[in-house]
Design a protein around this motif. Structure first.
Motif, PDB file in Angstrom:
ATOM      1  N   SER A 119       8.508   6.422  10.073  1.00  0.00           N
ATOM      2  CA  SER A 119       9.241   5.161   9.936  1.00  0.00           C
ATOM      3  C   SER A 119       9.678   4.707  11.320  1.00  0.00           C
ATOM      4  O   SER A 119       9.490   5.420  12.319  1.00  0.00           O
ATOM      5  CB  SER A 119      10.457   5.353   9.029  1.00  0.00           C
ATOM      6  OG  SER A 119      11.365   6.278   9.622  1.00  0.00           O
ATOM      7  N   GLU A 129       4.386   0.799   3.349  1.00  0.00           N
ATOM      8  CA  GLU A 129       3.165   1.408   3.872  1.00  0.00           C
ATOM      9  C   GLU A 129       3.077   1.362   5.395  1.00  0.00           C
ATOM     10  O   GLU A 129       2.116   1.872   5.973  1.00  0.00           O
ATOM     11  CB  GLU A 129       1.940   0.705   3.280  1.00  0.00           C
ATOM     12  CG  GLU A 129       1.846   0.811   1.763  1.00  0.00           C
ATOM     13  CD  GLU A 129       0.671   0.028   1.205  1.00  0.00           C
ATOM     14  OE1 GLU A 129       0.015  -0.687   2.003  1.00  0.00           O
ATOM     15  OE2 GLU A 129       0.408   0.134  -0.005  1.00  0.00           O
ATOM     16  N   GLN A 130       4.043   0.754   6.053  1.00  0.00           N
ATOM     17  CA  GLN A 130       3.929   0.602   7.499  1.00  0.00           C
ATOM     18  C   GLN A 130       4.153   1.930   8.212  1.00  0.00           C
ATOM     19  O   GLN A 130       4.901   2.795   7.750  1.00  0.00           O
ATOM     20  CB  GLN A 130       4.923  -0.436   8.008  1.00  0.00           C
ATOM     21  CG  GLN A 130       6.380  -0.027   7.907  1.00  0.00           C
ATOM     22  CD  GLN A 130       7.300  -1.011   8.613  1.00  0.00           C
ATOM     23  OE1 GLN A 130       6.866  -1.884   9.345  1.00  0.00           O
ATOM     24  NE2 GLN A 130       8.593  -0.862   8.390  1.00  0.00           N
ATOM     25  N   HIS A 172       4.389  -6.949   3.526  1.00  0.00           N
ATOM     26  CA  HIS A 172       3.775  -5.703   3.985  1.00  0.00           C
ATOM     27  C   HIS A 172       4.832  -4.618   4.173  1.00  0.00           C
ATOM     28  O   HIS A 172       4.638  -3.465   3.752  1.00  0.00           O
ATOM     29  CB  HIS A 172       3.030  -5.964   5.293  1.00  0.00           C
ATOM     30  CG  HIS A 172       2.538  -4.726   5.975  1.00  0.00           C
ATOM     31  ND1 HIS A 172       1.542  -3.925   5.462  1.00  0.00           N
ATOM     32  CD2 HIS A 172       2.933  -4.134   7.142  1.00  0.00           C
ATOM     33  CE1 HIS A 172       1.327  -2.907   6.272  1.00  0.00           C
ATOM     34  NE2 HIS A 172       2.159  -3.008   7.298  1.00  0.00           N
ATOM     35  N   VAL A 173       5.951  -4.970   4.781  1.00  0.00           N
ATOM     36  CA  VAL A 173       7.020  -3.992   5.000  1.00  0.00           C
ATOM     37  C   VAL A 173       7.609  -3.533   3.671  1.00  0.00           C
ATOM     38  O   VAL A 173       7.930  -2.353   3.485  1.00  0.00           O
ATOM     39  CB  VAL A 173       8.112  -4.591   5.908  1.00  0.00           C
ATOM     40  CG1 VAL A 173       9.305  -3.649   6.018  1.00  0.00           C
ATOM     41  CG2 VAL A 173       7.549  -4.892   7.294  1.00  0.00           C
ATOM     42  N   ARG A 179       6.676   0.199  13.372  1.00  0.00           N
ATOM     43  CA  ARG A 179       7.356  -1.068  13.108  1.00  0.00           C
ATOM     44  C   ARG A 179       6.354  -2.209  13.023  1.00  0.00           C
ATOM     45  O   ARG A 179       5.323  -2.218  13.697  1.00  0.00           O
ATOM     46  CB  ARG A 179       8.362  -1.383  14.225  1.00  0.00           C
ATOM     47  CG  ARG A 179       9.548  -0.444  14.305  1.00  0.00           C
ATOM     48  CD  ARG A 179      10.553  -0.694  13.199  1.00  0.00           C
ATOM     49  NE  ARG A 179      11.104  -2.039  13.245  1.00  0.00           N
ATOM     50  CZ  ARG A 179      12.071  -2.431  14.073  1.00  0.00           C
ATOM     51  NH1 ARG A 179      12.586  -1.576  14.946  1.00  0.00           N
ATOM     52  NH2 ARG A 179      12.530  -3.663  14.038  1.00  0.00           N
ATOM     53  N   THR A 180       6.685  -3.197  12.219  1.00  0.00           N
ATOM     54  CA  THR A 180       5.938  -4.446  12.129  1.00  0.00           C
ATOM     55  C   THR A 180       6.682  -5.496  12.939  1.00  0.00           C
ATOM     56  O   THR A 180       7.915  -5.586  12.862  1.00  0.00           O
ATOM     57  CB  THR A 180       5.807  -4.895  10.669  1.00  0.00           C
ATOM     58  OG1 THR A 180       5.087  -3.892   9.940  1.00  0.00           O
ATOM     59  CG2 THR A 180       5.072  -6.220  10.566  1.00  0.00           C
ATOM     60  N   ASP A 198       2.806  -1.164  13.993  1.00  0.00           N
ATOM     61  CA  ASP A 198       1.897  -1.100  12.849  1.00  0.00           C
ATOM     62  C   ASP A 198       1.014  -2.344  12.801  1.00  0.00           C
ATOM     63  O   ASP A 198      -0.207  -2.258  12.848  1.00  0.00           O
ATOM     64  CB  ASP A 198       2.705  -0.961  11.561  1.00  0.00           C
ATOM     65  CG  ASP A 198       1.821  -0.823  10.340  1.00  0.00           C
ATOM     66  OD1 ASP A 198       1.006   0.111  10.314  1.00  0.00           O
ATOM     67  OD2 ASP A 198       1.929  -1.662   9.427  1.00  0.00           O
ATOM     68  N   LYS A 199       1.649  -3.521  12.709  1.00  0.00           N
ATOM     69  CA  LYS A 199       0.929  -4.786  12.703  1.00  0.00           C
ATOM     70  C   LYS A 199       1.775  -5.839  13.396  1.00  0.00           C
ATOM     71  O   LYS A 199       3.005  -5.747  13.412  1.00  0.00           O
ATOM     72  CB  LYS A 199       0.610  -5.240  11.273  1.00  0.00           C
ATOM     73  CG  LYS A 199      -0.437  -4.395  10.560  1.00  0.00           C
ATOM     74  CD  LYS A 199      -0.773  -4.990   9.194  1.00  0.00           C
ATOM     75  CE  LYS A 199      -1.859  -4.168   8.498  1.00  0.00           C
ATOM     76  NZ  LYS A 199      -2.222  -4.750   7.177  1.00  0.00           N
ATOM     77  N   ALA A 219       4.289 -10.735   6.504  1.00  0.00           N
ATOM     78  CA  ALA A 219       4.748  -9.537   7.205  1.00  0.00           C
ATOM     79  C   ALA A 219       5.832  -8.822   6.404  1.00  0.00           C
ATOM     80  O   ALA A 219       5.827  -7.585   6.293  1.00  0.00           O
ATOM     81  CB  ALA A 219       5.265  -9.915   8.591  1.00  0.00           C
TER      82      ALA A 219
END
Length: 488
Positions: free
Chosen positions: A298, A466-467, A461-462, A470-471, A447-448, A458
């Motif tokens: 995480s 699954e990240q 996704h968080v 960090r996004t 992550d992305k 975004a």
């Protein structure tokens, strides 16, 4: 007060009488000058009618200037100065001076306040793009808007930053669900950069460029690249511009990109608070300690693994199977995958731990206590709800004090964290980890990266959990657009 006003009036009358004798001659001379000017103008008008305007005006001006020289020569500045000096020395008391000074001070403050309010009401607000919520309905309430009022510097220690990239923390989703709403509502009443309870700008950290500083700012300069984090109750960083106190800001490490620098600050501060402030670890006290980090990939877990490894501790972590290689690379010696094994059984088979860092939440409270050594400590970095949200601002504050007292007096491992005021959001702490970043011992895991208009994607996704790392959201540099209130 009436007595003071009477005395002030009496002294003013005395001053007038003292100056009257020296000014009477000046008054008479000025009166004569005024009469002469009136006569000159009238004669000039008549001369104009008789086509002798030039000669008459020139003659009148010469006589007027000669008369003015006589008036000025009759004025004796030294005599006026002497009379004023005698008046202030003999007639003005200390009480008068205090009263006059107080009136001058409070009058100046009042005038400045009125002037600032009038100025702010006349200037059209600047608008910017931001990721906000307009209700506490969860992730469905998150949206990107173009007409959020841009913040401005209102205190001498504040910094205006143009955001290049901002991180998304799981705490932002909790904020969208109402986390900290009572405290935020109270503080927004005194924040001139907010429009009320809503909209709430999300985001806890970012990187960018300083575009303006208050007059007392010394930590950073205009044009400098910075990274920063803000508390959960502060207006967020997922916007084109953000205003923060200089204590939240630090110069951005040159080794990091804007995206990498945006993925670290809040995670660093949270991990530092858990490991150093609450667990007592550090460069000199971690060697030989056994540390368990739940959810080691995480945002907070990534930083915690690298800090403990750099300080010489022994690390066990729980991650998904696909994240196991990264966990090993970040410094974990023992990696337990929770999707292909019973990690509770696996942990019970191992030696107990000195420190357990729980980045998952209250759900792991009981199991964390089972894995901890007597006298060890369990620290959680998330809280399901603040006391103020459950009990109100005042009662919640009292309950928070109760939790702190219980933590200090109970001698068994205690699930800490999530208490109001424990997390220090300061740029000084960010500066402490810069040597680790420069040496490669602390790296950002992005992550992305999404564009600002895709911020809703975004967050979705968080929210899936699954990240890895960090996004972040990128913001394109745009000048502030001045628009009228309520227009796009």
């Amino acid at each position: 007060m009436d007595h003071l006003l009477f005395l002030a009036q009496e002294r003013a009358d005395s001053a007038w009488l003292a100056l009257h004798s020296s000014g009477s001659q000046l008054t008479n001379s000025l009166s004569s000058l005024k009469d002469g000017a009136r006569t000159s103008l009238q004669n000039a008008l008549n001369s104009f009618r008789n086509q002798r305007f030039g000669e008459e005006v020139a003659d009148r001006v010469r006589r007027w200037l000669a008369h003015l020289r006589e008036v000025l020569s009759a004025v004796k500045p030294s005599e006026i100065y002497d009379r004023l000096f005698i008046f202030f020395v003999t007639e003005v008391t200390r009480t008068h001076m205090y009263f006059g000074g107080a009136c001058f001070f409070f009058g100046g403050i009042f005038g400045m306040f009125v002037g600032m309010r009038l100025r702010s009401s006349l200037v059209a607000p600047q608008r910017m793009r931001a990721v906000v919520i307009n209700s506490y309905k969860g992730i469905e309430a998150i949206g990107v808007v173009e007409d959020v009022v841009a913040p401005r510097i209102v205190e001498p220690h504040q910094v205006l930053v143009q955001v290049k990239a901002a991180g998304i923390d799981y705490l932002d989703i909790k904020v969208a669900q109402g986390y900290g709403r009572v405290l935020r509502q109270q503080l927004n009443k005194y924040n001139p950069n907010t429009e009320g309870e809503f909209p709430v700008v999300l985001g806890r950290d970012c990187s960018g460029v300083v575009v303006a500083v208050g007059r007392d700012v010394s930590r950073v300069e205009q044009g400098e690249e910075v990274w920063l984090a803000v508390p959960f109750y502060h207006p967020g960083t997922l916007s084109e511009y953000v205003v923060v106190s200089e204590e939240h800001v630090a110069p951005k490490p040159s080794q990091l990109t804007y995206e990498g620098a945006a993925a670290l600050p809040y995670s660093i501060l949270t991990a530092w608070d858990a490991l150093v402030t609450q667990a007592g670890l550090g460069p000199q006290s971690t060697a030989g300690k056994r540390v368990l980090v739940h959810a080691g990939v995480s945002g907070v877990g990534v930083v915690a693994l690298q800090l403990v490894r750099a300080w010489g501790g022994s690390i066990t972590t729980t991650v998904s199977t696909r994240a196991a290689p990264l966990a090993h690379m970040l410094g974990a010696e023992d990696v337990i995958t929770y999707d292909n094994s019973n990690f509770d059984k696996e942990l019970l088979m191992r030696e107990k731990y000195d420190v357990i860092l729980n980045t998952v939440g209250q759900v792991l409270h009981d199991s964390c206590l089972k894995y901890c050594l007597p006298g060890g400590i369990v620290v959680t970095t998330t809280s399901s709800q603040l006391p103020s949200d459950s009990y109100g601002y005042i009662a919640g504050g009292l309950y928070s004090l109760y939790l702190r007292a219980k933590y200090w007096f109970v001698k068994t491992p205690w699930l800490t964290g999530g208490r109001l005021g424990t997390l220090e959001v300061k740029g000084d702490i960010l500066e402490k980890v810069v040597p680790l970043i420069n040496s490669g011992q602390l790296q950002a895991v992005v992550d992305k990266a999404y564009s600002a208009q895709d911020a809703e994607v975004a967050f979705a996704h968080v929210a899936k959990g699954e990240q890895i790392g960090r996004t972040v959201v990128r913001f394109r540099a745009r000048p502030l657009a001045s628009r009228m209130e309520g227009s796009l």
